[in-house]
Design an enzyme around this catalytic site. Structure first.
Site, mmCIF file in Angstrom:
data_model
loop_
_atom_site.group_PDB
_atom_site.id
_atom_site.type_symbol
_atom_site.label_atom_id
_atom_site.label_comp_id
_atom_site.label_asym_id
_atom_site.label_seq_id
_atom_site.Cartn_x
_atom_site.Cartn_y
_atom_site.Cartn_z
ATOM 1 C CB CYS A 270 3.732 -2.631 7.311
ATOM 2 S SG CYS A 270 3.572 -1.355 6.042
ATOM 3 N NE ARG B 258 0.052 7.406 7.366
ATOM 4 C CZ ARG B 258 -1.128 6.889 7.036
ATOM 5 N NH1 ARG B 258 -2.238 7.601 7.204
ATOM 6 N NH2 ARG B 258 -1.203 5.667 6.539
ATOM 7 N N GLY C 234 1.849 -1.250 3.195
ATOM 8 C CA GLY C 234 3.143 -1.096 2.542
ATOM 9 C C GLY C 234 3.530 0.318 2.225
ATOM 10 C CD1 TRP C 235 0.426 3.271 3.552
ATOM 11 C CD2 TRP C 235 -0.369 3.418 1.482
ATOM 12 N NE1 TRP C 235 -0.935 3.276 3.641
ATOM 13 C CE2 TRP C 235 -1.464 3.368 2.376
ATOM 14 C CE3 TRP C 235 -0.644 3.521 0.124
ATOM 15 C CZ2 TRP C 235 -2.779 3.409 1.956
ATOM 16 C CZ3 TRP C 235 -1.954 3.559 -0.292
ATOM 17 C CH2 TRP C 235 -3.006 3.496 0.612
ATOM 18 C CG ASP C 236 2.100 4.684 6.755
ATOM 19 O OD1 ASP C 236 0.927 4.276 6.800
ATOM 20 O OD2 ASP C 236 2.410 5.822 6.375
ATOM 21 N NE ARG C 237 3.259 -0.776 10.350
ATOM 22 C CZ ARG C 237 2.346 -1.601 10.850
ATOM 23 N NH1 ARG C 237 2.602 -2.224 11.986
ATOM 24 N NH2 ARG C 237 1.203 -1.805 10.235
#
Length: 1117
Positions: free
Chosen positions: A329, A381, A332-335
């Site tokens: 994404c 989050r 690179g640390w959620d989706r």
């Protein structure tokens, strides 16, 4: 080498010599506690092995090392990337613990680390392309998107200043030219350099497919492009890759998911926002087989969008080519971890990766490695309510169908694997204020937490307490949550025009899907709407079926949310269940329902789900016109599993219209188990058709054939002569690497030899390899063999290579074969170069590998004997607390164990007569204690007719004998052993089932009996019932340590012990309980039979000729 062994040492923690006990393995609670408290940064990790983060990283290395040989890319203090793990795992190949001592790394770690260092600046935040999953030799990678010019200039300038002006991020000193230096100020040149190394890394990892999840073409902040994407690279540097733009909402969107009380159904992203400019773009060749209307992607809700994207990714990695996949994404640390986690869990559920990990372990690895150690900002989050992390695990219930299976023809056998200290609520333990929500994640339970003083944003693991909510709350939650597990019943309805009409003869075929009580595996009461994965269920359709069923990818969790069962991959053999051409009259004397001609018959096969008892259509034969004695050509290909009772139903129809299949007449049906066909003489049975009142419906003839496949095992030995010297202070340490060529010209590693130290003339040990692994059954397929010099640091030196084929190798059965080892680089540089040595094939032999089915078809009979514990510790049979209690409403644990195992084994015994004994009782009239009395009270003939006869004798004995003691196993084991000792030709194999409740009283004598019986055609199954501890039974099992007696060890492992309580379905579904038990206790029987036959060099007999078929009645004019 920086491989699995080094990682294992690194993960071992403090040495024993320090005097400190090794730290306990970190659990999921400790992981979540750390995850909810802070964002992981590699530079913040101290060098002390006692910190929580260090423990979590070491635990991940240990879990990877269970199934893989790997190298480690060192990222100590975040030198490469601050939000990547300190020890980045580079998986090389799957390997068992035994193989780790002989296989050596072929990765040059130093060169790989250098390439990573050069490429990292090309990606946002330095999050370079990192391989995280290995599947079929392909790397599945993750990264951030491409860095924009602002970040690129900022990072390169920073690196230049703090390296003293040495721009070693881009090239070695010998690679820098004056022209390069002059062009450093050029944007194009800078992008060429940086992205060029990114492309080199992608090619090194064999990545071909790049999936971009961004909804933007470029990320813009403060009016400046901060990131870009491969799909809009102006110079088209990534044109050689297959680029997929699959826009997926960012983490901000998951605030709406939380605000909707965790309801993903009906939640649709707003694609008309100004910043959304990335269209969905997928090459046609990747979508043609998925049956998805991609033009409607903007109308999909969050569930459907995630499902379809996951199907696409699974389709890509399961394709025939050997190319890897990159998913990214923006940062690179959620989706990215969302889809990486779903891929890892789905492939694990298929038994294709991490095959030795239990559910709690794969869950730990996924949370720790895919989310925490790659820098997911859970604290941030949660404070914002952007709960993408929780959506990931909540979403698992939406991928339970076989549409998400990467390999539908393989499954795992069930094994219990409970983790007493782990519950599903562990993943919901974050306090509500930390979650940024006033709504509890689970409404069936509220989570009462005791705050830790002074620990803001944390929670106390020990303080978790589950309090059932009120009935009204539960009812309201179930009513409002359409995605709740209570409503997950996946059944694909058959198109109405293709359905067969119902009829009175098919009362058993009615679907039970409307009754929730029959689907206990699908439900859990309570807990949050999160699912824990389990390996794929046993009930699934196979290729070629006309209908498939959506069932069994994941297990719903009951009650407190503890993991119920573990399954490991097991495939015995695949059989086409067929009406073969060489057997005339597959159906005989069918009913004639046509007025002016004969019937036009067709057969429909149904399989039965053990979970719901529901019949599901599997496939249909062709329609044969105008005959009452049809020979059908079309075959049904079924997976055969000895340890399961696979019920089949064959319905025969007269088809009046081929264009409208609903116009049919029912001609009859037959019920039987697949094992009955396999166990029949010549694997052939004949059954009468029934179901039409007052009519003789004729007969159906069924034959089972094992699919032919390449089952040969090649054994070879090689040596080498005058290899090149590669070591400065010694000679060389050579080893061989074998590669099988693929259809596209690439190569797949299939074997490595051991390393022979300090010699130029090595002789390697003989080794065996399946021919299908060497050449996939194509005898002329190229086999490439590389010769390497082993180096401790993993940077093995290439000596040379040569090619051959299986056909050429097989010539060595009669003569030596010598191959020249050539180094292409040396050959080009040196005119006088001849070779780098030679390799000689000293010997080559081929043996056939027989299967369990070969022996059964050859006439081997399984003789089943039962021994039941009648000791007083079971309790008074007249009391409900007794383990022998004869309830009018349900079977006891003894009866269920007996019925579960016996109903399967009886299909392989032609006479269906089973000796049945009891032990530990006082017999009337004199009260003599017996440890081996026939249940039918007939000392001359202890046989009972079928399993029902055994049950009847068991119930009768309970009424007549007095439960007493002690518990002796040896007498009944010796009794069966005496019978087995009389048979040594492979025609008979004995299976003894012992059902007991407690501690054994004659352990010494029992061990002696087992050791003696291990040389006989015999297996022993011990089922423990009740709440007792069964440590002694575990000792008899012999899985870890072979059973021994007076210095003599058992020749084979012939004992399988399981506690029945591990298989009891919590909802009370006895059918499921018996199915789970049978799958586990019987799964080892085929291999135990084969081990006996191999040690005695007994080959299966040829199948006996089938009995002559009855003469068909003359057809009426």
């Amino acid at each position: 080498m920086a491989g699995a062994r080094a990682a294992a040492a690194a993960s071992a923690g403090p040495s024993a010599s320090s005097g400190n006990p090794p730290p306990q393995e970190p659990g999921l609670g400790e992981l979540l506690e750390e995850f909810s408290r802070t964002q992981y940064r590699a530079k913040d990790c101290s060098g002390t092995g006692g910190s929580k983060v260090e423990r979590i990283e070491k635990r991940c290395l240990e879990l990877f090392g269970r199934d893989y040989c790997y190298s480690v890319i060192q990222n100590v203090n975040g030198d490469i990337c601050g939000h990547y793990p300190q020890h980045i795992v580079f998986l090389e190949y799957e390997s068992s613990e035994k193989e780790k001592d002989t296989f050596q790394s072929t990765v040059q770690v130093s060169k790989l680390q250098d390439l990573v260092n050069r490429s990292k600046t090309a990606r946002c935040r330095g999050r370079f392309v990192c391989p995280v999953i290995l599947f079929k030799g392909k790397h599945i990678c993750r990264s951030a998107t491409l860095a924009g010019w602002g970040e690129l200039y900022g990072r390169t300038g920073y690196n230049y200043i703090f390296s003293g002006g040495a721009d070693d991020a881009w090239a070695d000193a010998e690679d820098i030219t004056e022209e390069d230096c002059a062009l450093r100020s050029s944007d194009t040149h800078l992008f060429d350099k940086v992205r060029g190394y990114d492309i080199k890394l992608l090619r090194y990892l064999s990545v071909k497919y790049i999936c971009d999840l961004m909804v933007e073409n470029k990320k813009v902040k403060f009016g400046m492009n901060v990131t870009s994407s491969e799909k809009v690279d102006k110079a088209q540097r990534y044109a050689d890759f297959t680029l997929l733009s699959i826009p997926y909402p960012g983490c901000e969107f998951f605030k709406e998911y939380k605000d909707r009380d965790y309801m993903a159904e009906g939640l649709i992203f707003n694609w008309k926002q100004d910043y959304v400019d990335a269209p969905l773009s997928i090459p046609d060749f990747l979508t043609c087989s998925l049956n998805i209307d991609w033009s409607q992607y903007q109308s999909w809700d969050l569930v459907q969008q995630t499902q379809n994207y996951l199907k696409l990714l699974l389709s890509i990695i399961n394709s025939d080519d050997d190319s890897g996949l990159l998913v990214h994404c923006i940062s690179g640390w959620d989706r990215t971890p969302l889809f990486i986690s779903l891929l890892r869990l789905s492939l694990w559920a298929d038994g294709l990766i991490h095959t030795s990990l239990k559910p709690a372990e794969i869950l730990y690895l996924t949370v720790a490695y895919d989310w925490f150690l790659f820098g997911h900002m859970l604290v941030d989050r949660l404070s914002k309510g952007e709960e993408i992390f929780f959506f990931c695990f909540n979403f698992l219930k939406h991928i339970i169908s076989e549409e998400f299976s990467a390999l539908k023809t393989q499954r795992r056998k069930s094994l219990p694997a409970r983790d007493a200290g782990f519950t599903l609520e562990d993943i919901c333990m974050l306090r509500r204020k930390d979650r940024g929500s006033t709504t509890s994640l689970g409404s069936d339970f509220s989570l009462v937490m005791e705050s830790s003083p002074g620990a803001a944003g944390s929670f106390t693991y020990e303080a978790v307490e589950l309090v059932p909510a009120g009935a009204q709350t539960q009812a309201a939650w179930r009513k409002s949550h359409s995605s709740s597990p209570q409503s997950v019943l996946w059944n694909r309805s058959q198109p109405s025009e293709d359905r067969l009409p119902s009829h009175q003869g098919l009362g058993e075929a009615k679907s039970s899907s409307s009754s929730s009580s029959n689907h206990s595996d699908f439900f859990r009461m309570g807990s949050s709407p999160l699912e824990v994965p389990k390996p794929r269920s046993v009930d699934h359709p196979l290729p070629g079926s006309s209908l498939s069923t959506d069932f069994g990818s994941w297990q719903m969790v009951t009650g407190c949310g503890s993991i119920q069962e573990r399954a490991v991959l097991h495939t015995d053999s695949s059989l086409p269940f067929s009406f073969p051409d060489e057997l005339p009259n597959s159906c005989l004397n069918l009913l004639d329902l046509d007025t002016f001609s004969k019937s036009d018959p067709m057969v429909v096969l149904y399989t039965q789900s053990r979970a719901s008892q529901e019949w599901r259509e599997f496939g249909r034969t062709e329609v044969i016109d105008n005959t009452l004695n049809p020979d059908f050509v079309r075959k049904f290909v079924l997976d055969y599993f000895f340890e399961e009772k696979q019920n089949l139903r064959f319905d025969v129809y007269n088809v009046d219209s081929k264009t409208n299949i609903s116009k049919t007449d029912f001609l009859g049906q037959a019920f039987l188990a697949l094992g009955e066909v396999i166990g029949g003489q010549g694997s052939r049975v004949e059954r009468p058709l029934t179901g039409v009142p007052g009519k003789k419906c004729g007969t159906i003839l069924l034959t089972a054939e094992e699919l032919s496949n390449c089952r040969d095992i090649a054994t070879m030995q090689l040596c080498a002569n005058k290899l090149d010297k590669k070591d400065f202070f010694g000679k060389s340490d050579p080893f061989l690497v074998f590669y099988r060529s693929n259809e596209d010209g690439t190569f797949t590693i299939c074997h490595k030899t051991e390393v022979v130290k300090n010699t130029l003339n090595p002789v390697w040990q003989p080794f065996s390899i399946p021919v299908r692994a060497l050449c996939n059954g194509d005898y002329d397929r190229t086999v490439k063999i590389d010769v390497y010099d082993w180096d401790r640091d993993g940077s093995h030196d290439f000596i040379g290579e040569f090619t051959t084929s299986y056909r050429e190798l097989s010539k060595a059965q009669n003569q030596f074969t010598v191959y020249e080892v050539l180094n292409p680089r040396k050959k080009c540089k040196k005119k006088k170069y001849v070779n780098s040595g030679t390799v000689t094939l000293l010997s080559f032999s081929v043996d056939s590998e027989f299967t369990f089915v070969d022996y059964i078809k050859g006439g081997t009979q399984l003789n089943f004997t039962v021994a039941i514990d009648f000791t007083a510790s079971n309790g008074n049979p007249l009391q409900p607390t007794s383990l022998h209690y004869m309830s009018p409403y349900q079977l006891s644990a003894y009866a269920m164990a007996l019925k579960a195992v016996g109903e399967i084994i009886q299909d392989y015994d032609s006479d269906k007569l089973f000796p049945a004994y009891g032990f530990g009782a006082k017999l009337p009239p004199e009260g003599r204690i017996s440890h081996q009395f026939p249940l039918n009270n007939n000392d001359e003939d202890p046989n009972c007719a079928g399993i029902e006869g055994v049950l009847e004798s068991y119930f009768q004995s309970l009424r007549t004998v007095q439960l007493y003691g002690p518990t002796y196993f040896a007498p009944v084991i010796n009794q069966v052993a005496r019978a087995a000792a009389k048979i040594s030709d492979g025609s008979q194999y004995y299976v003894l089932l012992i059902i007991t409740d407690g501690v054994i009283s004659d352990m010494t004598q029992t061990k002696e009996a087992i050791v003696s019986a291990s040389s006989l055609p015999m297996s022993i199954i011990i089922v423990g019932v009740g709440p007792a501890m069964f440590e002694a039974m575990e000792e008899l099992d012999g899985d870890d340590v072979r059973v021994s007696s007076r210095g003599r060890y058992a020749e084979r492992d012939i004992v399988q012990f399981v506690p029945f309580r591990d298989y009891v379905d919590r909802s009370g579904n006895q059918v499921l309980s018996m199915a789970r038990l049978a799958k586990d206790v019987l799964a080892e029987i085929p291999e135990q039979l084969l081990s006996y036959m191999r040690t005695r060099d007994i080959q299966p007999r040829p199948p006996p000729p089938a009995n002559s078929s009855p003469t068909p009645a003359p057809e009426q004019p």
